[in-house]
Enzyme design. Structure first.
Site, PDB file in Angstrom:
ATOM      1  N   ASN A  11      -9.807  38.323  -4.371  1.00 43.37           N
ATOM      2  CA  ASN A  11     -11.302  38.873  -3.858  1.00 43.37           C
ATOM      3  C   ASN A  11     -11.296  38.704  -1.857  1.00 43.37           C
ATOM      4  OD1 ASN A  11     -13.994  39.213  -2.890  1.00 43.37           O
ATOM      5  ND2 ASN A  11     -15.074  37.477  -3.641  1.00 43.37           N
ATOM      6  N   TRP A  12     -10.942  39.235  -1.640  1.00 40.01           N
ATOM      7  CA  TRP A  12     -11.003  39.191  -0.482  1.00 40.01           C
ATOM      8  C   TRP A  12     -11.791  38.951   0.881  1.00 40.01           C
ATOM      9  CZ3 TRP A  12      -6.702  42.958   1.562  1.00 40.01           C
ATOM     10  CH2 TRP A  12      -5.493  42.539   1.249  1.00 40.01           C
ATOM     11  N   LYS A  13     -13.003  39.277   0.181  1.00 41.08           N
ATOM     12  CA  LYS A  13     -14.670  39.414   0.879  1.00 41.08           C
ATOM     13  C   LYS A  13     -15.123  40.052   1.747  1.00 41.08           C
ATOM     14  CE  LYS A  13     -14.934  34.006  -1.300  1.00 41.08           C
ATOM     15  NZ  LYS A  13     -15.004  33.304  -1.090  1.00 41.08           N
ATOM     16  N   HIS A 110     -21.049  39.224  -7.747  1.00 39.49           N
ATOM     17  CA  HIS A 110     -20.270  36.979  -7.012  1.00 39.49           C
ATOM     18  C   HIS A 110     -21.719  36.585  -6.960  1.00 39.49           C
ATOM     19  CE1 HIS A 110     -18.392  34.907  -3.880  1.00 39.49           C
ATOM     20  NE2 HIS A 110     -17.698  35.652  -4.962  1.00 39.49           N
ATOM     21  N   GLU A 112     -21.795  35.380  -4.202  1.00 40.12           N
ATOM     22  CA  GLU A 112     -22.638  35.522  -2.507  1.00 40.12           C
ATOM     23  C   GLU A 112     -23.059  36.699  -2.744  1.00 40.12           C
ATOM     24  OE1 GLU A 112     -18.482  35.720  -0.527  1.00 40.12           O
ATOM     25  OE2 GLU A 112     -18.581  33.711  -1.274  1.00 40.12           O
ATOM     26  N   GLU A 186     -17.259  30.836 -12.359  1.00 39.77           N
ATOM     27  CA  GLU A 186     -17.336  30.868 -10.784  1.00 39.77           C
ATOM     28  C   GLU A 186     -18.071  29.749 -10.508  1.00 39.77           C
ATOM     29  OE1 GLU A 186     -14.739  33.272  -8.574  1.00 39.77           O
ATOM     30  OE2 GLU A 186     -16.838  33.762  -8.175  1.00 39.77           O
ATOM     31  N   GLY A 192     -15.316  28.267  -2.418  1.00 37.55           N
ATOM     32  CA  GLY A 192     -14.865  28.521  -0.854  1.00 37.55           C
ATOM     33  C   GLY A 192     -14.978  26.836  -0.372  1.00 37.55           C
ATOM     34  N   SER A 232     -12.348  27.688  -5.136  1.00 38.81           N
ATOM     35  CA  SER A 232     -11.991  27.145  -4.547  1.00 38.81           C
ATOM     36  C   SER A 232      -9.620  26.992  -5.633  1.00 38.81           C
ATOM     37  CB  SER A 232     -12.240  25.148  -4.540  1.00 38.81           C
ATOM     38  OG  SER A 232     -13.060  25.805  -3.555  1.00 38.81           O
ATOM     39  N   GLY A 253     -10.511  33.552  -4.229  1.00 37.51           N
ATOM     40  CA  GLY A 253     -10.992  33.678  -2.828  1.00 37.51           C
ATOM     41  C   GLY A 253      -9.828  33.836  -0.765  1.00 37.51           C
ATOM     42  N   GLY A 254     -10.503  31.935  -1.028  1.00 41.96           N
ATOM     43  CA  GLY A 254      -9.358  31.835   0.466  1.00 41.96           C
ATOM     44  C   GLY A 254      -7.621  32.089   0.126  1.00 41.96           C
TER      45      GLY A 254
HETATM   46  C1  PEP Z   1     -15.016  33.596  -4.573  1.00 47.30           C
HETATM   47  O1  PEP Z   1     -14.436  34.741  -3.822  1.00 47.30           O
HETATM   48  O2  PEP Z   1     -14.895  34.193  -5.685  1.00 47.30           O
HETATM   49  C2  PEP Z   1     -13.783  32.280  -5.378  1.00 47.30           C
HETATM   50  C3  PEP Z   1     -13.694  31.903  -5.761  1.00 47.30           C
HETATM   51  O3  PEP Z   1     -13.729  31.882  -3.560  1.00 47.30           O
HETATM   52  P1  PEP Z   1     -12.654  30.717  -3.280  1.00 47.30           P
HETATM   53  O4  PEP Z   1     -11.164  30.451  -4.193  1.00 47.30           O
HETATM   54  O5  PEP Z   1     -12.628  30.626  -1.738  1.00 47.30           O
HETATM   55  O6  PEP Z   1     -13.560  28.788  -3.239  1.00 47.30           O
END
Ligand code: PEP
Length: 276
Positions: A11-13, A110, A112, A186, A192, A232, A253-254
């Site tokens: 997930n590039w957000k 999600h 966010e 999640e 994050g 993460s 994500g990251g």
């Molecule tokens: C996400 O955006 O769904 C996520 C899990 O981010 P991260 O891996 O950066 O925690």
């Protein structure tokens, strides 16, 4: 041993515009030629392994085009979609518009979106249900906040969110059985933050999800449903998470933003999928 396979979704957000997207896929192609294990193609072919990238809307076309150059399939998904097909909804994107682009996967719920943009269990249900009706594959996110975990409410929150997704058994079973609805656990406190759930915490939450599906939807849906862990995930911790029997992949994500780390996650996915 189970038949669910592994999905590694990135997930590039709000990152990686069209130019960065093109660069990501060219580099991924080059690096994969060196680093992708030989057995991966067979795993992709028989559906035991899936890769997915979830770019921002503006980069979807570029990603769809660039993914075709790879020697293995990468699904491209949108980060959200409205439940209506068209209409006066400024700033929103519908499944119908995404389908026209050639998309068949969408992420919903999600944290966010829930935290910053007012998504609720009810709007997540509306988005998810509408997209499934339009034949999309959906990755729906659920997860508790830190305060909810500390108050011992993890099971209660997951149950509420899952019940919100599918209120009745009749509407629920087939979408899990045919793999069109993937769930992503999640924990909000792990997204994050660098605070990954331990494999034990992830496995425990995934068992709660599967028990809910077994009791409220259908036992075969519970066995078949693919449940990803997100929060993460990195190339360093992914192996221990994928070793959990009820964890069927990762939503990242990251660590999915750079081709080298996304590829490292995929290689971990190859090994995990080969062992299932
Ligand atoms: C996400 O955006 O769904 C996520 C899990 O981010 P991260 O891996 O950066 O925690």
């Amino acid at each position: 041993m189970n038949s669910r396979g592994i999905l590694i979704a990135g997930n590039w957000k709000m990152n990686n515009g069209p130019a960065a997207t093109g660069k990501f896929f060219s580099e991924l192609k080059e690096r994969a030629a060196q680093a992708m294990p030989g057995e991966s193609l067979e795993l992709f072919r028989n559906g035991k392994l899936k890769a997915c990238i979830i770019p921002p809307y503006l980069s979807l076309s570029r990603a769809l085009e660039a993914a075709k150059m790879l020697s293995f399939p990468v699904e491209i998904a949108a980060q959200n979609a409205h439940w209506e097909k068209s209409g006066a909804f400024t700033g929103e994107v519908s499944g119908q518009l995404l389908a026209e682009l050639g998309l068949s996967w969408v992420l919903t719920g999600h944290s966010e979106r829930r935290q910053f943009f007012g998504d609720t269990d009810e709007t997540v249900r509306k988005r998810t249900e509408s997209l499934l009706t339009q034949n999309f594959k959906v990755i729906a996110c659920i997860g508790e906040t830190r305060a909810e975990r500390e108050a011992g409410q993890t099971e209660q929150v997951l149950t509420r969110q899952l019940r919100g997704l599918f209120p009745s058994a009749e509407s629920g079973a087939s979408v899990y059985l045919d793999g069109r609805l993937v769930l992503a656990y999640e924990p909000v406190w792990a997204i994050g933050t660098g605070l990954t759930a331990t494999p034990e915490q992830a496995e425990e939450a995934h068992r709660i999800v599967r028990r809910f599906l077994s009791e409220q939807v259908d036992t075969s849906a519970a066995e078949k449903a693919q449940v990803l862990y997100g929060g993460s995930v990195t190339p360093e911790n992914v192996n221990s998470l994928l070793a959990c029997p009820n964890v069927d992949g990762a939503l990242v994500g990251g660590a999915s933003l750079k081709p080298e780390s996304y590829l490292a996650l995929l290689v971990a996915g190859v090994h995990a999928a080969a062992g299932r």
